[in-house]
Design an enzyme around this catalytic site. Sequence first.
Site, PDB file in Angstrom:
ATOM      1  CG  ASP A  67      -3.057   7.995   3.675  1.00 48.98           C
ATOM      2  OD1 ASP A  67      -3.312   8.332   4.846  1.00 48.98           O
ATOM      3  OD2 ASP A  67      -1.902   7.815   3.262  1.00 48.98           O
ATOM      4  CG  ASN A 136       7.970   3.537  -1.117  1.00 50.22           C
ATOM      5  OD1 ASN A 136       7.599   4.564  -0.564  1.00 50.22           O
ATOM      6  ND2 ASN A 136       7.135   2.564  -1.455  1.00 50.22           N
ATOM      7  CG  HIS A 138       4.694   6.076   0.426  1.00 50.19           C
ATOM      8  ND1 HIS A 138       4.311   4.809   0.781  1.00 50.19           N
ATOM      9  CD2 HIS A 138       4.822   6.741   1.598  1.00 50.19           C
ATOM     10  CE1 HIS A 138       4.189   4.727   2.090  1.00 50.19           C
ATOM     11  NE2 HIS A 138       4.500   5.877   2.607  1.00 50.19           N
ATOM     12  CD  GLU A 143       3.103   2.616  -1.675  1.00 55.12           C
ATOM     13  OE1 GLU A 143       4.204   3.199  -1.601  1.00 55.12           O
ATOM     14  OE2 GLU A 143       2.631   1.962  -0.726  1.00 55.12           O
TER      15      GLU A 143
HETATM   16  P1  PGA Z   1       5.920   6.840   9.044  1.00 55.41           P
HETATM   17  O1  PGA Z   1       5.272   6.783   7.621  1.00 55.41           O
HETATM   18  O2  PGA Z   1       5.658   8.210   9.565  1.00 55.41           O
HETATM   19  O3  PGA Z   1       5.213   5.786   9.850  1.00 55.41           O
HETATM   20  O4  PGA Z   1       7.370   6.559   8.864  1.00 55.41           O
HETATM   21  C1  PGA Z   1       5.436   7.893   6.782  1.00 55.41           C
HETATM   22  C2  PGA Z   1       4.773   7.603   5.484  1.00 55.41           C
HETATM   23  O5  PGA Z   1       4.671   6.428   5.113  1.00 55.41           O
HETATM   24  O6  PGA Z   1       4.363   8.563   4.815  1.00 55.41           O
END
Ligand code: PGA
EC number: 3.5.99.6
Length: 248
Positions: A67, A136, A138, A143
Amino acid sequence: MKIIKVANYEAMSIEGADHILTQLIKKRLNVLGLATGGTPEGLYQILREKINEKALSLNYLHTVNLDEYIGLPADSPASYHYYMQDIFFKHIPIPKENTHLPNGYVDDVVEECTRYEELIESLGGVDLQLLGIGQNGHIGFNEPGSPFNGRTRIVDLAPSTIEANARYFSSKNDVPRQAITMGIKTIMKSRQILLLASGKEKAEAVKALIEGDQSEDIPATALQGHPHLTVIADEAALSGVTRTFSSV
Ligand code: PGA
């Protein structure tokens, strides 16, 4: 689903780097899917050292990232282009033209999504996709509510994601509200998936991934249907899970 329980962030990073390195040495990966965020940083640091120690040649390898934010140029320090260059690509012998990310700084973002999806297909698909998991649930920027059959597309970031990622920007207001992400279907087509999780903030999402019902409200639960999913998670991230499994 294979679950590997480790003590902490460092152990997760070592185990994850080893998982990828072993397959790079055997030349089993032609297309490696990459992720950004705090979770894989340690893995990239270890992997780049090992790649150089072993003098691996990576001329043949292509990488595709999950992404990118919409509206940030590649040289913005908060962009994922910048992150990947800074933490991984500039340290390893991979041709720059083989490192692919969606470009969120173009006039026609819809066309860019199509281009990226077609690029992945033209490379023959992803051999191994590295993933983190959001608080959450995702994966990538898919999302809650994202369709399980979604392809690379434009998404609105959830308020909790904007909050969680504000640490990379001068203020929460500077966090872009939209991103391009590989869709869940795009991710599911990868031949192997390696998901890393560390910390108690991830415990609820990890519990849902391992023990919950499949639901588009928790995107990571789509992965339950993947035939080659490995989860490397530390004790804190697994603290909500009641099932027992092997530890390293
Ligand atoms: P993070 O994010 O590694 O910064 O916790 C993980 C994600 O949002 O997939």
